[in-house]
Design an enzyme around this catalytic site. Sequence first.
Site, PDB file in Angstrom:
ATOM      1  N   LYS A 162      67.496 -47.676  13.938  1.00 17.24           N
ATOM      2  CA  LYS A 162      66.360 -48.302  14.611  1.00 17.24           C
ATOM      3  C   LYS A 162      66.123 -49.725  14.143  1.00 17.24           C
ATOM      4  O   LYS A 162      65.448 -50.501  14.816  1.00 17.24           O
ATOM      5  CB  LYS A 162      65.102 -47.440  14.454  1.00 17.24           C
ATOM      6  CG  LYS A 162      64.638 -47.213  13.025  1.00 17.24           C
ATOM      7  CD  LYS A 162      63.279 -46.526  13.043  1.00 17.24           C
ATOM      8  CE  LYS A 162      63.252 -45.212  12.288  1.00 17.24           C
ATOM      9  NZ  LYS A 162      63.281 -45.363  10.825  1.00 17.24           N
ATOM     10  N   LYS A 205      72.535 -51.772   2.903  1.00 19.07           N
ATOM     11  CA  LYS A 205      71.288 -52.514   3.134  1.00 19.07           C
ATOM     12  C   LYS A 205      71.203 -53.762   2.275  1.00 19.07           C
ATOM     13  O   LYS A 205      70.621 -54.762   2.683  1.00 19.07           O
ATOM     14  CB  LYS A 205      70.066 -51.615   2.909  1.00 19.07           C
ATOM     15  CG  LYS A 205      69.937 -50.563   3.986  1.00 19.07           C
ATOM     16  CD  LYS A 205      68.517 -50.074   4.198  1.00 19.07           C
ATOM     17  CE  LYS A 205      68.485 -49.186   5.441  1.00 19.07           C
ATOM     18  NZ  LYS A 205      67.216 -48.549   5.690  1.00 19.07           N
ATOM     19  N   LYS A 218      76.530 -46.334  12.412  1.00 13.28           N
ATOM     20  CA  LYS A 218      75.451 -45.417  12.792  1.00 13.28           C
ATOM     21  C   LYS A 218      74.419 -46.101  13.692  1.00 13.28           C
ATOM     22  O   LYS A 218      74.097 -47.266  13.474  1.00 13.28           O
ATOM     23  CB  LYS A 218      74.788 -44.954  11.483  1.00 13.28           C
ATOM     24  CG  LYS A 218      73.716 -43.931  11.614  1.00 13.28           C
ATOM     25  CD  LYS A 218      72.934 -43.770  10.297  1.00 13.28           C
ATOM     26  CE  LYS A 218      71.841 -44.784  10.122  1.00 13.28           C
ATOM     27  NZ  LYS A 218      70.538 -44.308   9.679  1.00 13.28           N
TER      28      LYS A 218
HETATM   29  P1  ATP Z   1      66.478 -47.544   9.397  1.00 14.50           P
HETATM   30  O1  ATP Z   1      67.367 -48.092  10.445  1.00 14.50           O
HETATM   31  O2  ATP Z   1      65.140 -48.160   9.331  1.00 14.50           O
HETATM   32  O3  ATP Z   1      67.144 -47.421   8.054  1.00 14.50           O
HETATM   33  P2  ATP Z   1      67.021 -44.994  10.523  1.00 14.50           P
HETATM   34  O4  ATP Z   1      67.079 -45.234  11.997  1.00 14.50           O
HETATM   35  O5  ATP Z   1      68.269 -44.769   9.790  1.00 14.50           O
HETATM   36  O6  ATP Z   1      66.151 -46.095   9.821  1.00 14.50           O
HETATM   37  P3  ATP Z   1      65.321 -43.045   9.166  1.00 14.50           P
HETATM   38  O7  ATP Z   1      63.869 -43.111   9.293  1.00 14.50           O
HETATM   39  O8  ATP Z   1      65.885 -43.575   7.921  1.00 14.50           O
HETATM   40  O9  ATP Z   1      66.041 -43.762  10.407  1.00 14.50           O
HETATM   41  O10 ATP Z   1      65.813 -41.577   9.396  1.00 14.50           O
HETATM   42  C1  ATP Z   1      65.060 -40.496   9.864  1.00 14.50           C
HETATM   43  C2  ATP Z   1      65.975 -39.320  10.089  1.00 14.50           C
HETATM   44  O11 ATP Z   1      66.834 -39.590  11.211  1.00 14.50           O
HETATM   45  C3  ATP Z   1      66.910 -39.001   8.928  1.00 14.50           C
HETATM   46  O12 ATP Z   1      67.006 -37.602   8.785  1.00 14.50           O
HETATM   47  C4  ATP Z   1      68.234 -39.575   9.352  1.00 14.50           C
HETATM   48  O13 ATP Z   1      69.312 -38.901   8.772  1.00 14.50           O
HETATM   49  C5  ATP Z   1      68.186 -39.352  10.849  1.00 14.50           C
HETATM   50  N1  ATP Z   1      69.020 -40.318  11.561  1.00 14.50           N
HETATM   51  C6  ATP Z   1      68.864 -41.663  11.562  1.00 14.50           C
HETATM   52  N2  ATP Z   1      69.793 -42.250  12.323  1.00 14.50           N
HETATM   53  C7  ATP Z   1      70.577 -41.250  12.807  1.00 14.50           C
HETATM   54  C8  ATP Z   1      71.730 -41.226  13.649  1.00 14.50           C
HETATM   55  N3  ATP Z   1      72.247 -42.331  14.138  1.00 14.50           N
HETATM   56  N4  ATP Z   1      72.282 -40.024  13.963  1.00 14.50           N
HETATM   57  C9  ATP Z   1      71.751 -38.881  13.472  1.00 14.50           C
HETATM   58  N5  ATP Z   1      70.669 -38.848  12.665  1.00 14.50           N
HETATM   59  C10 ATP Z   1      70.091 -40.008  12.334  1.00 14.50           C
END
Ligand code: ATP
Length: 330
Positions: A198, A113, A195
């Site tokens: 969002k 990040k 990964k």
């Molecule tokens: P950001 O992109 O804003 O960092 P994010 O999409 O990674 O956010 P978070 O809110 O940080 O989402 O994560 C919420 C939950 O979803 C966490 O338990 C995280 O491990 C899970 N998660 C996020 N992205 C994935 C993915 N691509 N596959 C599986 N689990 C995920």
Amino acid sequence: MEKKIVFSGVQPSGALTIGNYIGALRNFGELQDEFDCNYCIVDMHAITVPQVPKNLRKNTLDVLSMYMACGIDPEKSTLFVQSHVPAHAELSWVLNTITYMGQLNRMTQFKEKSKKSDENLNAGLFTYPVLMAADILLYQTDFVPVGEDQKQHLELARDLAERFNNKYSDTFVVPEPLIKEFGARIMSLQDPTSKMSKSDSDENAFILLQDNKDKISKKIKRAVTDSVGIVNYSDDQPGIKNLINIYSVLSGKEINDIVDMYSGKGYGVFKSELAEVVVEALDPIQTKYREYLDSKDYLEKIYTEGAQKAEAKARKTLRKVYKKIGFISR
Ligand code: ATP
Ligand code: LTN
């Protein structure tokens, strides 16, 4: 016998993706009967990257609605907003004082990040995992259901719990991650080596839980694959492997059966049927999500009551911590 405790959180940093659902949310509802579950909307984590205040407010209610649409029952679980319970920030400060800079420097999420956010490389992004440890340890959490990407942060939470316990005497439960074997890491549709996230700037990289049929079909059609042309589950075909994983989790079908179903058929057929699987799986979630989003008063009642319940649990731990470190009580 007392139920074991579960805690997890999702950032209101944008609309949720199928990665969030498959890696995290889909498991939350399943745990409610066996465990005492706490599900948090971590708005204080979200501000470690730039947020537009109006959107942050909207996204917070959005995540709350999605939590319930994905099966979290506020009668069974404690559902609340992180900034409503000041103990999170308070414990986070204490934990900061026993966290080594070197540990935080090694965090993969921080490294990634900070590369992206040169305009706002702030101390909050650096200490993000400490706040996350505070979230977890405040509730005497036994299990933390998360996606694979959070494993390293969980290690830190365990480490801090043990360090504090050793220094002052037993105070925190040492939490364990609950990471599913399948679907714990859904990859970007545009770059299957990173990964699905969002906050990706390319909206073709993710499918949102609220995307309509048309968007879902288009995004899957545009998903990056390879030139092999055979639906195979192999590390040499990371794009197709990721799509098969999504297919499997959302349809309940075994990987091998999916590979058999599409033998001799091209990527086109596979992708269009995958789109149907995704649409069908998301349909009931979207219907409920819209109902909750429209009931503002109900949402307010849920997060107000949730904060009260969470506050009572969190205060108990924080009081112990303050006493042990030598703060006098007023
Ligand atoms: P950001 O992109 O804003 O960092 P994010 O999409 O990674 O956010 P978070 O809110 O940080 O989402 O994560 C919420 C939950 O979803 C966490 O338990 C995280 O491990 C899970 N998660 C996020 N992205 C994935 C993915 N691509 N596959 C599986 N689990 C995920
Ligand atoms: N860092 C997590 C969100 C999060 C979390 C938590 C998850 C914040 N606090 C406590 C589990 C337990 C993420 O998914 N990015």
